[in-house]
Design a protein around this motif. Structure first.
Motif, mmCIF file in Angstrom:
data_model
loop_
_atom_site.group_PDB
_atom_site.id
_atom_site.type_symbol
_atom_site.label_atom_id
_atom_site.label_comp_id
_atom_site.label_asym_id
_atom_site.label_seq_id
_atom_site.Cartn_x
_atom_site.Cartn_y
_atom_site.Cartn_z
ATOM 1 N N TRP A 117 1.100 10.537 3.441
ATOM 2 C CA TRP A 117 -0.122 11.349 3.287
ATOM 3 C C TRP A 117 0.229 12.837 3.235
ATOM 4 C CZ3 TRP A 117 -4.596 12.419 1.629
ATOM 5 C CH2 TRP A 117 -5.366 13.439 2.177
ATOM 6 N N CYS B 250 1.842 9.688 -5.300
ATOM 7 C CA CYS B 250 2.517 10.960 -5.004
ATOM 8 C C CYS B 250 3.344 11.414 -6.201
ATOM 9 C CB CYS B 250 3.414 10.812 -3.771
ATOM 10 S SG CYS B 250 2.522 10.645 -2.214
ATOM 11 N N ASN C 298 0.831 -1.203 0.000
ATOM 12 C CA ASN C 298 0.000 0.000 0.000
ATOM 13 C C ASN C 298 0.868 1.257 0.000
ATOM 14 O OD1 ASN C 298 -2.247 -1.658 0.112
ATOM 15 N ND2 ASN C 298 -2.505 -1.453 2.322
ATOM 16 N N TYR C 299 1.953 1.194 0.769
ATOM 17 C CA TYR C 299 2.868 2.342 0.827
ATOM 18 C C TYR C 299 3.480 2.608 -0.548
ATOM 19 C CZ TYR C 299 7.030 5.062 1.933
ATOM 20 O OH TYR C 299 8.008 6.019 1.942
ATOM 21 N N LYS D 261 0.975 4.180 -2.772
ATOM 22 C CA LYS D 261 0.735 5.583 -2.426
ATOM 23 C C LYS D 261 1.906 6.469 -2.855
ATOM 24 C CE LYS D 261 -2.639 4.983 1.255
ATOM 25 N NZ LYS D 261 -3.051 5.286 2.636
ATOM 26 N N ASN E 249 2.766 6.053 7.291
ATOM 27 C CA ASN E 249 1.447 6.458 6.794
ATOM 28 C C ASN E 249 1.267 7.975 6.806
ATOM 29 O OD1 ASN E 249 -1.222 5.363 5.884
ATOM 30 N ND2 ASN E 249 -1.920 6.559 7.630
ATOM 31 N N TRP F 5 -6.427 6.977 -4.111
ATOM 32 C CA TRP F 5 -5.752 6.995 -2.794
ATOM 33 C C TRP F 5 -6.660 6.407 -1.722
ATOM 34 C CZ3 TRP F 5 -0.905 8.915 -1.212
ATOM 35 C CH2 TRP F 5 -0.722 9.007 0.158
#
Length: 706
Positions: A443, A396, A388-389, A392, A439, A428
């Motif tokens: 974000w 970005c 998931n990281y 993400k 996390n 996202w």
């Protein structure tokens, strides 16, 4: 209100001692109690095969030696059939005649049976409450969370719902915060200022607050009732301690004191929680009195063995339950149950010494496997969060790449860019959480890019708004100009002016949307009013033009049929009259304009030939007639000035030509050029006559303008 046991309400050391004293026999009132003689018989029967006790006094609380197997078999047969069984070995210290068959009475059998009976109450193992599967609250929406909270808060036992309410609250506030952030971003994207943003709670928030208020009320009420109950329970347990003191000091029989002790034990267990500050001192006193009671009654070793057996059975059941947890799908649910089983394990008393280690190893083995599954579960969860990281981080980078592109310069381009960023935000949200340590960081990176984009968008629309307001001011002025001339009857001039205003309108850029429709309707209304009036005017003039056409056709017919006189003055007057009538007749339909004029011109030429008038006479007379007609027409002075300007221009051009021709004659000196010179001289002579005529016409115009 339901009761919930307080931590360490049943210490292990007390449990080990008390477990052998549960459920003492209760003799029915209609049965006769054993006489002292009967008791002595049983006592002698039990002691018959027992080894001699050491003369030395045993230590307090240490049980006597266990009766041998033969004696135990004999007593069991007495309990079952009332008939004793002879032992294979002689009973020491007793003559053989005392080993004769003795029939045990029903009262005696019941008494001994109750002494050997397992007194612990067995818990119902087949009535375990189902543990609900772990709910993933992060996957629920606000509507589902509110409905779940409204249902949960109906439960009065706060301890049953406390954890669930906390999770619902956390999930709801997270979703609500995301919605508020989204509303704020939308507000800022539409040109709003951050300090002007105000969140208006939606119906779901109000329902959530009402349900949570119900929970707080029930929690406060529960706490008050629990504290009051603790004080009452403390009072009851202090009374039991006093009764235990009296029981220990009592000189009553074993049967009676044991029954009373068991009653007090059951009563003690039934009493709920007490204040934590009193718990340690209360249990120390209770344990001390229980030990004193056991020292007094010296419970039979057989009862102790049965109590150990009962504890072993309970721990075996816990081993089976723990092993069954390995088949459950819910890792977290099985781990919670395992913690509960460990609590129960600690509360169960001791087991036979030879079974202590095997039982614990079996229970520990199941525990290790469940813990291993839990570790593997969290390892997989961590791997998933790492993926998931990475996803993400990719979002970005994609957002930063979009931001680095050339900034849009049009509204549609901004809309397309906004759609791309909204799509990134949607993707996202569809990705799960990243590792806790990363996390917030990822974000913050993504949100910084979003904030920068929306800040640029706000700046663009702010500048656009200022430009549109400037355009609005320009269009307001055009509206005022159009409204100022909309009532004019100068159709041609006003038409040209309005057309120019419309061109300027198109050249001006857009205005704010809230003013766009209104100001356009205002401008269009002014233009439409003029052009409608113009259309109405010319609509009525069509019939008049048809009549004028008929009049001009009649005039042409009169010119063709006119009888010429010998007197030139009369002919000139007649010609002048025809010209005057032609000019006085108004416009004809546009499609017939050229045709009717040609007919008029042909009739005019024929009339001139019939009258034998020279061009010079005609020109002078004709021009005078023309000036008189122009003077009487609408805007006569303006038309005279325009005619004069045209004549002056012709005169200057003619003067330049004469000068040029005269200069050219000087270059033709040979005899061969005499013909060319003659041609130029004739042209110069005609030009000078025309020049004189133009000067005369200008003089006549100046005369009319005085």
């Amino acid at each position: 209100m339901e009761k919930k046991d307080q931590t360490n309400q049943n210490p292990v050391n007390v449990q080990e001692e008390k477990s052998g004293t549960e459920n003492a026999p209760v003799v029915k009132q209609n049965e006769q109690q054993l006489s002292e003689k009967d008791k002595e018989k049983i006592k002698s029967l039990i002691q018959a095969s027992a080894p001699e006790e050491k003369t030395k006094k045993t230590s307090p609380g240490r049980p006597k030696k266990q009766i041998n197997k033969a004696l135990k078999t004999r007593i069991l047969h007495l309990l079952r059939d009332g008939v004793p069984v002879r032992t294979t070995s002689p009973v020491p210290d007793k003559p053989k005649k005392e080993a004769k068959t003795t029939v045990m009475s029903e009262t005696e059998r019941l008494f001994v049976l109750n002494l050997l009976r397992d007194t612990a109450k067995k818990q119902q193992e087949n009535k375990e409450t189902a543990v609900q599967e772990e709910i993933d609250y992060d996957q629920l929406n606000k509507q589902e969370l509110v409905e779940m909270l409204e249902e949960v808060v109906q439960e009065k036992d706060i301890t049953q719902i406390k954890e669930k309410v906390a999770k619902i609250k956390l999930a709801f506030h997270r979703l609500n915060k995301e919605e508020i952030d989204h509303q704020k971003q939308a507000f800022l994207a539409n040109g709003g200022k951050e300090e002007d943003f105000k969140h208006i709670p939606d119906p779901l928030e109000k329902r959530f607050d009402e349900a949570f208020a119900t929970y707080r009320h029930n929690r406060a009420k529960y706490s008050e009732e629990l504290e009051r109950e603790k004080q009452q329970n403390l009072k009851k347990k202090l009374e039991i301690l006093e009764e235990l003191k009296q029981l220990i000091a009592s000189e009553e029989t074993l049967k009676k004191t044991y029954d009373e002790f068991r009653r007090l034990q059951e009563k003690w267990k039934e009493i709920g929680v007490v204040p934590a500050s009193e718990l340690n001192n209360l249990w120390q006193n209770y344990h001390f009195l229980v030990e004193k009671f056991f020292d007094k009654v010296r419970i039979n070793k057989e009862l102790r063995d049965l109590d150990l057996k009962k504890n072993m059975e309970q721990k075996l059941a816990l081993c089976e339950k723990a092993e069954a947890l390995l088949e459950e799908k819910s890792i977290l649910g099985s781990f919670k149950k395992l913690q509960q089983y460990h609590d129960e394990w600690r509360e169960i008393g001791p087991v036979p010494r030879d079974m202590k280690e095997p039982l614990w190893e079996r229970f520990k083995a199941a525990t290790d496997k469940i813990n291993q599954k839990r570790r593997e579960h969290y390892k997989e969860l961590h791997q998933e969060q790492e993926k998931n990281y990475e996803a993400k981080v990719a979002l970005c980078e994609e957002a930063e790449k979009l931001l680095a592109e050339e900034q849009p310069s049009r509204i549609k381009e901004w809309q397309k860019a906004t759609e791309k960023f909204n799509d990134l935000l949607t993707r996202w949200k569809s990705i799960g959480r990243a590792p806790k340590s990363k996390n917030d960081q990822v974000w913050k990176r993504f949100k910084t890019t979003l904030d920068t984009f929306y800040a640029n968008k706000r700046a663009f629309f702010q500048a656009l708004k200022e430009s549109q307001m400037e355009n609005y001011s320009k269009k307001l002025k055009l509206c005022e100009q159009a409204e100022a001339i909309k009532d004019s009857t100068d159709w041609r001039k006003t038409t040209n002016e309005l057309i120019q205003l419309q061109k300027k309108w198109k050249e001006i850029g857009p205005v704010p949307r809230k003013y766009s429709d209104k100001i356009w309707k205002r401008f269009r209304a002014a233009c439409d009013e003029f052009f409608n009036r113009k259309s109405e005017f010319y609509k009525n003039s069509h019939q008049e033009e048809e009549e004028n056409l008929k009049k001009k056709e009649a005039l042409i017919e009169s010119m063709l049929n006119h009888e010429v006189s010998e007197n030139k003055e009369e002919n000139l007057s007649a010609l002048k009259a025809f010209q005057q009538q032609w000019l006085e007749i108004g416009h004809v339909p546009f499609h017939a304009k050229d045709k009717i004029y040609k007919k008029y011109h042909d009739a005019y030429e024929k009339l001139l030939k019939k009258m034998h008038l020279s061009q010079a006479e005609l020109s002078a007379q004709g021009f005078a007639t023309k000036l008189e007609a122009l003077k009487k027409s609408p805007e006569g002075e303006h038309r005279l000035l325009r005619e004069r300007s045209a004549l002056v221009a012709k005169m200057k051009k003619l003067q330049e030509d004469i000068t040029l021709w005269e200069n050219n004659i000087g270059f033709f000196s040979s005899s061969k050029a005499s013909e060319l010179v003659s041609g130029f001289e004739k042209k110069i002579e005609r030009a000078k006559k025309d020049l004189s005529l133009l000067k005369e016409k200008i003089r006549l115009i100046d005369k009319e303008l005085r």
